[in-house]
Design a protein around this motif. Structure first.
Motif, PDB file in Angstrom:
ATOM      1  N   TYR A  42       0.952  -1.205  -0.006  1.00 23.16           N
ATOM      2  CA  TYR A  42       0.047  -0.081  -0.090  1.00 23.16           C
ATOM      3  C   TYR A  42       0.874   1.496  -0.042  1.00 23.16           C
ATOM      4  O   TYR A  42       2.140   1.241   0.527  1.00 23.16           O
ATOM      5  N   TYR A  43       0.303   2.294  -0.549  1.00 20.93           N
ATOM      6  CA  TYR A  43       1.130   3.601  -0.640  1.00 20.93           C
ATOM      7  C   TYR A  43       0.189   4.700  -0.262  1.00 20.93           C
ATOM      8  O   TYR A  43      -0.879   4.761  -0.767  1.00 20.93           O
ATOM      9  N   ASP A  44       0.735   6.014  -0.252  1.00 18.66           N
ATOM     10  CA  ASP A  44      -0.114   6.946  -0.157  1.00 18.66           C
ATOM     11  C   ASP A  44       0.752   8.358  -0.010  1.00 18.66           C
ATOM     12  O   ASP A  44       1.920   8.241   0.212  1.00 18.66           O
ATOM     13  N   CYS A  56      -3.941  14.524  -3.602  1.00 19.42           N
ATOM     14  CA  CYS A  56      -3.424  13.497  -2.636  1.00 19.42           C
ATOM     15  C   CYS A  56      -3.742  12.224  -3.534  1.00 19.42           C
ATOM     16  O   CYS A  56      -4.296  12.230  -4.741  1.00 19.42           O
ATOM     17  N   ARG A  58      -3.443   7.669  -3.281  1.00 21.48           N
ATOM     18  CA  ARG A  58      -3.420   6.523  -2.565  1.00 21.48           C
ATOM     19  C   ARG A  58      -3.600   5.208  -3.274  1.00 21.48           C
ATOM     20  O   ARG A  58      -4.359   5.396  -4.021  1.00 21.48           O
TER      21      ARG A  58
END
Length: 108
Positions: A42-44, A56, A58
């Motif tokens: 996961y990334y954000d 933003c 994610r």
């Protein structure tokens, strides 16, 4: 003894050009998460400030893709948040895995 399967990836992505500008996204993914016979990350984060605003983002990477010289990478694909009446798409691959003492955990 540390588990070698617990790792992160760096990424550096340029978004699509929308309304005459792009943004850049860079950072580290979260640690590996087992999924089927592979794993994902996961990334954000927040894009660079360009044209007077940010977006933003994610997501979750695709499964691992082996690299010819060893190691592996993951595909990042998605869309930023809708800000200033538009959003940006992105698609890229992470860097090869990077072990970090911050993200390693002890094997049981």
């Amino acid at each position: 003894m540390y588990s070698s399967n617990y790792h992160v990836h760096s990424y550096s992505v340029q978004t699509s050009c929308t309304n005459g500008h792009i943004h850049r996204m860079c950072g580290l993914t979260g640690p590996s998460v087992p999924m089927g016979a592979s794993h994902v990350h996961y990334y954000d984060g927040i894009t660079t400030c360009d044209h007077g605003h940010i977006h933003c983002y994610r997501g979750c990477t695709g499964p691992c893709v082996p690299c010819p010289g060893g190691g592996h990478t993951h595909c990042l694909t998605g869309c930023t948040t809708f800000d200033h009446c538009h959003s940006h798409y992105y698609e890229a691959y992470t860097g090869n895995e990077e072990t970090s003492m911050l993200f390693q955990r002890r094997a049981l």
